[in-house]
Design a protein around this motif. Structure first.
Motif, PDB file in Angstrom:
ATOM      1  N   ALA A   1     -30.357  -1.652  -6.591  1.00 18.40           N
ATOM      2  CA  ALA A   1     -30.782  -2.911  -5.626  1.00 18.40           C
ATOM      3  C   ALA A   1     -31.954  -2.486  -4.802  1.00 18.40           C
ATOM      4  CB  ALA A   1     -29.750  -3.390  -5.096  1.00 18.40           C
ATOM      5  N   MET A   2     -31.986  -1.435  -4.018  1.00 17.70           N
ATOM      6  CA  MET A   2     -33.137  -1.311  -3.277  1.00 17.70           C
ATOM      7  C   MET A   2     -34.387  -0.885  -3.954  1.00 17.70           C
ATOM      8  SD  MET A   2     -31.796  -1.439  -0.246  1.00 17.70           S
ATOM      9  CE  MET A   2     -32.671  -0.389   0.983  1.00 17.70           C
ATOM     10  N   ALA A   3     -34.415  -0.375  -5.289  1.00 21.00           N
ATOM     11  CA  ALA A   3     -35.418  -0.094  -6.097  1.00 21.00           C
ATOM     12  C   ALA A   3     -35.713  -1.281  -6.949  1.00 21.00           C
ATOM     13  CB  ALA A   3     -35.149   1.299  -7.046  1.00 21.00           C
ATOM     14  N   ALA A   4     -35.191  -2.099  -6.990  1.00 20.21           N
ATOM     15  CA  ALA A   4     -35.479  -3.428  -7.705  1.00 20.21           C
ATOM     16  C   ALA A   4     -36.667  -4.107  -7.331  1.00 20.21           C
ATOM     17  CB  ALA A   4     -34.130  -4.281  -7.795  1.00 20.21           C
TER      18      ALA A   4
ATOM     19  N   VAL B   1     -30.872   6.275   4.613  1.00 18.78           N
ATOM     20  CA  VAL B   1     -31.322   5.659   3.542  1.00 18.78           C
ATOM     21  C   VAL B   1     -32.765   4.928   3.682  1.00 18.78           C
ATOM     22  CG1 VAL B   1     -30.928   3.933   1.576  1.00 18.78           C
ATOM     23  CG2 VAL B   1     -29.037   5.430   2.543  1.00 18.78           C
ATOM     24  N   PRO B   2     -33.635   5.232   2.927  1.00 22.32           N
ATOM     25  CA  PRO B   2     -35.121   4.467   2.846  1.00 22.32           C
ATOM     26  C   PRO B   2     -34.830   2.946   2.900  1.00 22.32           C
ATOM     27  CG  PRO B   2     -35.262   6.341   1.475  1.00 22.32           C
ATOM     28  CD  PRO B   2     -33.739   6.224   1.740  1.00 22.32           C
ATOM     29  N   GLY B   3     -35.477   2.509   3.940  1.00 23.87           N
ATOM     30  CA  GLY B   3     -35.187   0.813   3.820  1.00 23.87           C
ATOM     31  C   GLY B   3     -34.194   0.244   4.715  1.00 23.87           C
ATOM     32  N   ALA B   4     -33.330   1.200   5.251  1.00 23.02           N
ATOM     33  CA  ALA B   4     -32.062   0.857   5.907  1.00 23.02           C
ATOM     34  C   ALA B   4     -32.552   0.345   7.484  1.00 23.02           C
ATOM     35  CB  ALA B   4     -31.059   1.843   5.987  1.00 23.02           C
ATOM     36  N   VAL B   5     -31.869  -0.623   7.971  1.00 23.66           N
ATOM     37  CA  VAL B   5     -32.192  -0.832   9.252  1.00 23.66           C
ATOM     38  C   VAL B   5     -31.155   0.034  10.134  1.00 23.66           C
ATOM     39  CG1 VAL B   5     -31.812  -2.644  11.013  1.00 23.66           C
ATOM     40  CG2 VAL B   5     -32.685  -2.884   8.707  1.00 23.66           C
ATOM     41  N   HIS B   6     -31.411   0.569  11.259  1.00 20.82           N
ATOM     42  CA  HIS B   6     -30.452   1.256  12.309  1.00 20.82           C
ATOM     43  C   HIS B   6     -29.961   0.273  13.119  1.00 20.82           C
ATOM     44  CE1 HIS B   6     -29.668   4.516  15.322  1.00 20.82           C
ATOM     45  NE2 HIS B   6     -28.904   4.457  14.518  1.00 20.82           N
ATOM     46  N   LEU B   7     -28.711   0.294  12.856  1.00 24.66           N
ATOM     47  CA  LEU B   7     -27.986  -0.799  13.985  1.00 24.66           C
ATOM     48  C   LEU B   7     -26.528  -0.069  14.194  1.00 24.66           C
ATOM     49  CD1 LEU B   7     -27.396  -3.121  15.583  1.00 24.66           C
ATOM     50  CD2 LEU B   7     -26.966  -4.487  13.622  1.00 24.66           C
ATOM     51  N   PRO B   8     -26.613   0.778  15.174  1.00 28.47           N
ATOM     52  CA  PRO B   8     -25.141   1.406  15.444  1.00 28.47           C
ATOM     53  C   PRO B   8     -24.223   0.604  15.629  1.00 28.47           C
ATOM     54  CG  PRO B   8     -27.027   2.525  16.842  1.00 28.47           C
ATOM     55  CD  PRO B   8     -27.712   1.295  16.185  1.00 28.47           C
TER      56      PRO B   8
ATOM     57  N   GLY C   1     -27.958  12.515  -5.049  1.00 24.71           N
ATOM     58  CA  GLY C   1     -29.474  12.908  -5.326  1.00 24.71           C
ATOM     59  C   GLY C   1     -30.353  11.854  -5.020  1.00 24.71           C
ATOM     60  N   PHE C   2     -30.093  10.795  -4.236  1.00 26.92           N
ATOM     61  CA  PHE C   2     -31.006   9.843  -3.881  1.00 26.92           C
ATOM     62  C   PHE C   2     -31.864  10.255  -2.872  1.00 26.92           C
ATOM     63  CE2 PHE C   2     -27.669   7.147  -5.680  1.00 26.92           C
ATOM     64  CZ  PHE C   2     -28.278   6.637  -6.904  1.00 26.92           C
ATOM     65  N   ALA C   3     -33.102  10.073  -2.711  1.00 26.83           N
ATOM     66  CA  ALA C   3     -34.142  10.355  -1.482  1.00 26.83           C
ATOM     67  C   ALA C   3     -33.512   9.926  -0.219  1.00 26.83           C
ATOM     68  CB  ALA C   3     -35.193   9.945  -1.909  1.00 26.83           C
ATOM     69  N   TYR C   4     -33.681  10.614   0.754  1.00 32.23           N
ATOM     70  CA  TYR C   4     -33.583  10.018   2.073  1.00 32.23           C
ATOM     71  C   TYR C   4     -34.656  10.332   2.777  1.00 32.23           C
ATOM     72  CZ  TYR C   4     -31.514  14.788   3.182  1.00 32.23           C
ATOM     73  OH  TYR C   4     -31.309  16.083   3.245  1.00 32.23           O
ATOM     74  N   GLU C   5     -34.759   9.612   4.157  1.00 33.73           N
ATOM     75  CA  GLU C   5     -35.937   9.919   5.094  1.00 33.73           C
ATOM     76  C   GLU C   5     -35.092  10.863   6.320  1.00 33.73           C
ATOM     77  OE1 GLU C   5     -37.225   6.048   5.965  1.00 33.73           O
ATOM     78  OE2 GLU C   5     -38.564   6.043   4.331  1.00 33.73           O
TER      79      GLU C   5
END
Length: 158
Positions: free
Chosen positions: A40-43, A65-72, A130-134
């Motif tokens: 879904a993130m790549a769509a 995860v790339p594109g995630a929002v950081h909200l503790p 194996g998904f890329a991460y930041e």
């Protein structure tokens, strides 16, 4: 007289099929998996939801995860209104299957009126698949763990 032993799996009988179908249908309304989130993130046109990493800042900096929002999780009540579009569903994640931070964040978001799902497996399975991460240093591309990603995608049926 012979004593019949029932194995641990069948000690409690399976639910009737209609009840099982209702349970599993409901489960899919509350959970999603790492592979579906990645697709879904790549769509094209975006995923149609906001992905929320609810871990600490130190954990976020270590990888997210790339594109995630950081909200503790502890800040959901005070920051969700500012960070999240109320028109979009939210998908939460934390470290992994043994962490309930994503569940607590999902509960807090649902109580604030957000439609929400939890990503099973969390960041651990994102990396294992194996998904890329930041990170603070840049993007990492891990090798997939062969125990989590079938050699032949048709093997899984996912």
């Amino acid at each position: 007289m012979s004593v019949t032993t029932v194995n641990p799996v069948l000690r409690v009988a399976p639910a009737p099929p209609a009840e099982a179908a209702a349970y599993f249908r409901a489960s899919l309304a509350f959970h999603t998996d790492v592979s579906d989130v990645a697709a879904a993130m790549a769509a094209a046109g975006g995923p149609g939801f906001t992905l929320v990493d609810c871990r600490s800042t130190e954990s976020w900096d270590q990888g997210h995860v790339p594109g995630a929002v950081h909200l503790p999780t502890a800040r959901v009540a005070e920051q969700a209104g500012r960070l999240l579009d109320p028109a979009l569903p939210v998908v939460t994640y934390c470290w992994g299957p043994a962490c309930d931070g994503a569940t607590r964040a999902a509960l807090a978001l649902a109580e604030l009126g957000h439609p929400v799902k939890e990503m099973r497996g969390g960041f651990e399975y994102w990396v294992r698949e194996g998904f890329a991460y930041e990170t603070r240093q840049g993007t990492e591309h891990p090798a997939a763990d062969p125990l989590t990603v079938p050699v032949d995608a048709d093997d899984c049926g996912c």
